[in-house]
Design an enzyme around this catalytic site. Structure first.
Site, mmCIF file in Angstrom:
data_model
loop_
_atom_site.group_PDB
_atom_site.id
_atom_site.type_symbol
_atom_site.label_atom_id
_atom_site.label_comp_id
_atom_site.label_asym_id
_atom_site.label_seq_id
_atom_site.Cartn_x
_atom_site.Cartn_y
_atom_site.Cartn_z
ATOM 1 N N LYS A 547 -25.944 13.348 -5.628
ATOM 2 C CA LYS A 547 -27.116 14.220 -5.703
ATOM 3 C C LYS A 547 -27.616 14.168 -7.136
ATOM 4 C CE LYS A 547 -24.507 17.704 -4.248
ATOM 5 N NZ LYS A 547 -25.233 18.505 -3.283
ATOM 6 N N ARG A 548 -28.827 14.718 -7.388
ATOM 7 C CA ARG A 548 -29.306 14.750 -8.753
ATOM 8 C C ARG A 548 -28.287 15.439 -9.666
ATOM 9 N NH1 ARG A 548 -34.590 13.231 -10.029
ATOM 10 N NH2 ARG A 548 -33.859 13.729 -12.129
ATOM 11 N N LYS A 659 -26.507 15.596 5.768
ATOM 12 C CA LYS A 659 -26.355 14.160 6.024
ATOM 13 C C LYS A 659 -24.879 13.789 6.101
ATOM 14 C CE LYS A 659 -30.422 13.629 3.105
ATOM 15 N NZ LYS A 659 -30.805 13.272 1.712
HETATM 16 C C1 LIG Z 1 -30.734 13.964 0.577
HETATM 17 C C2 LIG Z 1 -31.010 13.368 -0.738
HETATM 18 C C3 LIG Z 1 -31.056 14.188 -1.878
HETATM 19 C C4 LIG Z 1 -30.776 15.674 -1.830
HETATM 20 O O1 LIG Z 1 -29.388 15.869 -1.952
HETATM 21 P P1 LIG Z 1 -28.774 17.328 -2.247
HETATM 22 O O2 LIG Z 1 -27.307 17.112 -2.125
HETATM 23 O O3 LIG Z 1 -29.292 18.226 -1.164
HETATM 24 O O4 LIG Z 1 -29.204 17.718 -3.599
HETATM 25 C C5 LIG Z 1 -31.314 13.594 -3.094
HETATM 26 N N1 LIG Z 1 -31.514 12.265 -3.195
HETATM 27 C C6 LIG Z 1 -31.464 11.451 -2.136
HETATM 28 C C7 LIG Z 1 -31.673 9.991 -2.323
HETATM 29 C C8 LIG Z 1 -31.215 11.970 -0.863
HETATM 30 O O5 LIG Z 1 -31.183 11.147 0.203
#
Ligand SMILES: *Cc1c(COP(=O)(O)O)cnc(C)c1O
Length: 818
Positions: A547-548, A659
């Site tokens: 994640k970011r 996901k």
């Molecule tokens: C789903 C997704 C995110 C969001 O992730 P979080 O864990 O909810 O912060 C960020 N970047 C990509 C490429 C994603 O597919």
């Protein structure tokens, strides 16, 4: 029903023809990139007819349309997704095989359109997918950034940002529509002139610079239903080519500036996630795409309708966070200045057409613009805001006589600033949060005064993800396995995946699941070997946080845990320890020093641990470079443990968590965002939860009653880990390399308390939860059961459900039946 007569031989012929026409080459001579282009054009040919039919049908039925306004659309690659939606993925794969071409290799030629930062942009993309699949008329409106999110390179353990020239090879899926170009004006001043005919003042913007907005349309293909919606992203051009005669008029400077504005405005996506950059160019980007999008919507409406006062019956604008909030005053401006409505008529239309989604409570993300900047850049729009604010403040004082604290918290203009969230709330008929706990915090705390004044506007729409990309495309083995047990209905009706429940205890089914997970881990291990040159054992636990990078997401706490486990193993070489692979991925905003220091720490810890023979490879640490939608798909499919460890109350929803769940990873997380609802769905026993609750964090913050030194002094293992940050252990002796992030945990800095994100307070319970995960994993059958239950209970988290709720409770759209 079959929406596509797919003929393999014809398709093969078209691909060969395309290669000849585009490149004057034969298939044998073509590069993989050229084959990708040729295949994509062949696919677009197939899509175009449905696209035209859908749009004609929407006009014919005079359907209400949602315009999803978003600065970001993180769509991921189109080719594989479109083939799936057209239900020809397997056939095309076969066709390509017969041509001696591997479809996976061809798919890998497509750059990820990285027109987004993270969750917010990806949500917009999932929503478009669900809208098309459910058959609702929708436009995504955004910006065609010439350079999307930067590419991340890791050099000497540190993040390097490389420009992402995603359009270099051309984008076969887009369609330039110069016939729908719009003019957008910036700056200048407003001249008032009495109009004898209308008996009203006209407000005329003069001395402005303008930019021509050119739309590029990308098809959004519904799953197996013939529906194709449009993602319309705007490019900028100079209004007229550089004019020599402006030089003669002494306007040389202005002509150059206008050229520069057009060149710079769509140049680059700001790489800030949950953080306000406050740059003037960013405000220009916002107004640019909003003005162009609203003009399109109104023009389209007026083609079929004469009463602009009924616009809101056929059009709804959903604002993805406050980035598009300038839509409220811009719509007022168009309705009053260009369409001749009175203030009250225009306000009625605007507040029935606009809706706002809040994505964060983090104060550093709240958009505010200095009044002088705003009024200089958008003089007429600013006048609209002044009047909206004047009337609203009058209303506050009427409702709460003598209570100026209400004005202080709710006014749109305050302290020399334009507060975009307040503008969005006042101008919208709907304000929604993105998970139950988030909406509750909005209502009870962050937006409490607004909630008390206008409770009817507030509602929750828990986020979701599209199972078509994140299960069907990302994890074909698991998708086929699910279909084998529950049928294929899950593709468009995810809750039926609960039919897996009776199989959760079935040993054969469990073995199949574990085997599929293993094969996906082998696939990811291969990717890691190629990209990181690290050997990871697919039999080890894949413990993943992607994640970011952000302090509130606490990647720092995760890597401190790895350091802790490594110390433990060094001191007790013979202890029981299940081999674990810690996988990280994510970009830090280019100017976010602490986040970049954490990336550096993760990589350096990896360098030490991965090369220490003492621990016999039982821990591996991998930082996957350039986390993005395409490699995310490989990662989710291969994950055993889903790290969702944000400081409670800070993560509005999260979608990564969903996901992972649908791919059979088990959540290790805090009671934050949608994790709370994952616990509700999967059951407390099928996740591992730890840490302070949101209410506890909020109480600490209120009372300033948290002292991280208590934990540091009481816990020698924790102390040792923190001391290792500043003794050079992971920085070749450089004691200052990680001092900043070390100090951020222990030392107060001005207004900012030490350990703002409660890492030390949650550390012990995180370690305990993490160890429980390890013992759960040892019991392979029980683990499989838990994972299968998580998959079976993931039905709620489809963006199809989210979109259905937006449609029923906010947008009120009718389904298209093609
Ligand atoms: C789903 C997704 C995110 C969001 O992730 P979080 O864990 O909810 O912060 C960020 N970047 C990509 C490429 C994603 O597919």
């Amino acid at each position: 029903m079959l929406y596509l007569e797919f003929e393999k031989q014809t398709f093969k012929k078209t691909v060969a023809e395309n290669i000849k026409n585009l490149y004057r080459r034969t298939l044998k001579e073509a590069t993989p990139q050229q084959i990708f282009q040729a295949v994509s054009y062949a696919v677009k040919d197939v899509i175009i007819d449905n696209w035209m039919k859908t749009q004609a049908h929407i006009e014919q039925e005079d359907s209400k349309i949602v315009y999803y306004l978003s600065m970001e659309f993180l769509t991921g690659r189109a080719l594989g997704n479109d083939l799936i939606a057209l239900t020809v993925y397997d056939e095309v794969k076969e066709a390509m095989d017969e041509l001696g071409v591997d479809l996976n290799v061809i798919e890998d030629q497509e750059p990820d359109p990285a027109l987004g930062n993270g969750g917010l942009g990806r949500l917009a993309a999932c929503f478009l997918d669900s809208l098309a699949t459910l058959g609702y008329p929708a436009y995504g409106c955004g910006i065609r950034y010439r350079y999307g999110m930067f590419k991340q390179r890791i050099q000497n353990g540190c993040q390097q940002e490389v420009p992402d020239n995603w359009l270099r090879e051309g984008n076969p899926f887009e369609l330039r529509r110069p016939e729908y170009a719009k003019e957008v004006k910036f700056g200048g001043y407003v001249r008032v002139q009495y109009n004898e005919k209308t008996k009203r003042n006209d407000f005329i913007q003069e001395g402005y610079q303008s930019v021509r907005a050119i739309p590029y349309d990308m098809p959004v293909v519904g799953y197996n239903n013939g529906m194709v919606n449009t993602l319309r992203i705007w490019d900028a051009e100079a209004v007229s080519d550089f004019q020599l005669d402006s030089f003669d008029k002494g306007d040389y400077h202005k002509a150059v500036e206008q050229e520069n504005l057009a060149r710079t405005i769509v140049e680059v996506l700001y790489p800030n996630d949950n953080h306000l950059a406050g740059k003037e160019l960013r405000l220009k980007q916002q107004y640019f795409f909003i003005s162009a999008s609203l003009q399109t919507a109104i023009e389209k409406y007026k083609k079929q309708h004469s009463d602009i006062g009924d616009l809101h019956k056929k059009v709804v604008f959903q604002m993805n966070d406050t980035h598009p909030a300038v839509a409220v005053p811009e719509l007022m401006r168009i309705l009053i200045d260009e369409e001749g409505l009175t203030w009250d008529e225009a306000w009625k239309v605007t507040t029935h057409a606009c809706a706002y989604t809040n994505h964060t409570i983090m104060s550093e993300a709240l958009e505010k613009w200095p009044v002088d900047l705003f009024s200089r850049l958008l003089p007429r729009v600013y006048q609209m805001i002044e009047e909206i604010n004047r009337r609203f403040v009058e209303h506050i004082r009427f409702m709460y006589p003598g209570d100026e604290s209400k004005v202080a918290s709710m006014a749109i203009l305050y302290d020399g600033q334009v507060r975009m969230a307040n503008l969005a709330i006042v101008g919208s008929f709907s304000v929604n949060g993105v998970a139950h706990i988030h909406t509750e915090i909005l209502e009870k705390r962050e937006l409490r005064n607004f909630y008390e004044m206008m409770p009817e506007k507030f509602n929750n729409k828990t986020n979701g993800i599209t199972q078509r990309r994140f299960l069907m495309h990302a994890n074909p083995l698991l998708a086929d396995w699910v279909t084998k047990y529950v049928g294929e209905d899950w593709i468009t009706n995810l809750p039926v995946i609960e039919r897996l429940m009776p199989f959760a205890d079935n040993e054969k089914v469990q073995r199949e699941f574990l085997n599929i997970k293993y094969l996906n881990k082998v696939r990811l291990a291969k990717y890691i070997k190629e990209h990181n040159h690290i050997d990871v054992d697919p039999h080890s636990i894949f413990d993943v946080q992607v994640k970011r990078l952000h302090e509130y997401k606490r990647q720092f706490m995760n890597i401190l845990r790895v350091m802790y486990l490594y110390n433990l193993l060094k001191e007790n070489p013979d202890m029981e320890f299940y081999p674990r692979t810690f996988i990280f991925g994510g970009k830090a905003s280019a100017g976010y020093e602490r986040a970049k220091e954490v990336i550096n720490l993760i990589n350096n810890v990896g360098e030490v641990i991965n090369n220490d023979p003492d621990i016999k490879g039982r821990i591996k640490v991998v930082f996957i470079e350039d986390y993005r939608v395409s490699n995310a798909e490989l990662i989710f499919a291969a994950a055993d443990i889903s790290e969702q460890i944000s400081t409670a109350s800070k993560e509005a929803s999260g979608t990564g968590n969903m996901k992972f769940m649908i791919n059979g990873a088990v959540t290790l997380g805090t009671m934050d965002g949608a994790n709370v609802e994952i616990v509700e769905e999967a059951g407390r026993e099928n996740v591992e939860i730890f840490g302070f609750l949101a209410q506890e964090i909020i109480d600490y913050e209120k009372n300033g009653g948290y002292n991280p030194l208590d934990y540091y002094n009481r816990d020698p293992e924790l102390k040792k880990v923190l001391d290792q940050l500043i003794n050079g252990e992971y920085s070749c002796g450089d004691k200052d390399r990680f001092r900043d992030i070390h100090d951020s945990l222990l030392v107060q800095r001005g207004q900012e308390p030490a350990d703002m994100y409660f890492i030390l307070g949650d550390f012990k319970s995180y370690i305990t939860a993490s160890q429980k995960m390890e013992s759960r994993y040892r019991d392979r059958r029980k683990w499989a059961k838990t994972a299968i239950i998580n998959i079976a209970k993931s039905g709620k988290f489809s963006s199809d459900r989210t979109i259905f709720q937006y449609v029923e409770e906010i947008w009120h759209l009718d389904k298209i039946l093609l």
